[in-house]
Write a protein that holds these residues in place. Structure first.
Motif: not given
Length: 156
Positions: A141-142, A104, A99-102, A128, A137-139
């Motif tokens: 917040s990451s 980087v 679960t959660g964000r993969p 970013q 493609r990176v957000t």
């Protein structure tokens, strides 16, 4: 592990069959010897180190033995029941998805750190945007935790 478990189960079954072939007096003496050995080992070892195959054998044997006789085991009845529940759960459950964000990618992380080090006035949003321009493609917040660096030093 499965081969080890099958081997131990087969060995236990063969031992039980040889026990059935012996006469009653020899079995009683052997039981007394084994009980004494267990008592001596309990005084020396406070917590036995069991392998998963050992736990499986004990959980299986506990299903064959009536509950009033579970005092023969060197673990508590609650532990035997927990092991049995874990065996059943392991058989009928499937691996859970993360679960959660993969995370980087390592290469992207190194590129972000390099951009942050070479351009200390850039914030995470600017980095970013540059990565989007390069096709990554990176957000934003990451990137925020990884781009924290010291503010630019004032020149004298």
């Amino acid at each position: 592990m499965i081969a080890s478990l099958v081997y131990r189960l087969l060995r236990q079954v063969l031992q039980m069959l040889t026990q059935l072939a012996r006469d009653g007096g020899a079995k009683d003496v052997e039981l007394l010897v084994l009980r004494h050995q267990v008592a001596v080992l309990r005084r020396q070892v406070h917590r036995p180190d069991l392998e998963p195959a050992d736990r499986a054998v004990l959980a299986m044997l506990s299903r064959l033995l009536p509950r009033p006789y579970w005092s023969a085991f060197f673990v508590t009845p609650a532990t035997l029941l927990r092991w049995h529940r874990e065996l059943v759960a392991r058989r009928w459950t499937y691996p859970h998805a993360r679960t959660g964000r993969p995370p980087v990618d390592r290469r992207v992380r190194e590129l972000v750190l390099r951009l942050a080090a070479e351009n200390p006035s850039w914030g995470h949003r600017r980095i970013q945007g540059e990565l989007v321009g390069l096709g990554f493609r990176v957000t934003p917040s990451s990137l925020r935790p990884s781009t924290r660096c010291s503010p630019p030093m004032a020149s004298t």
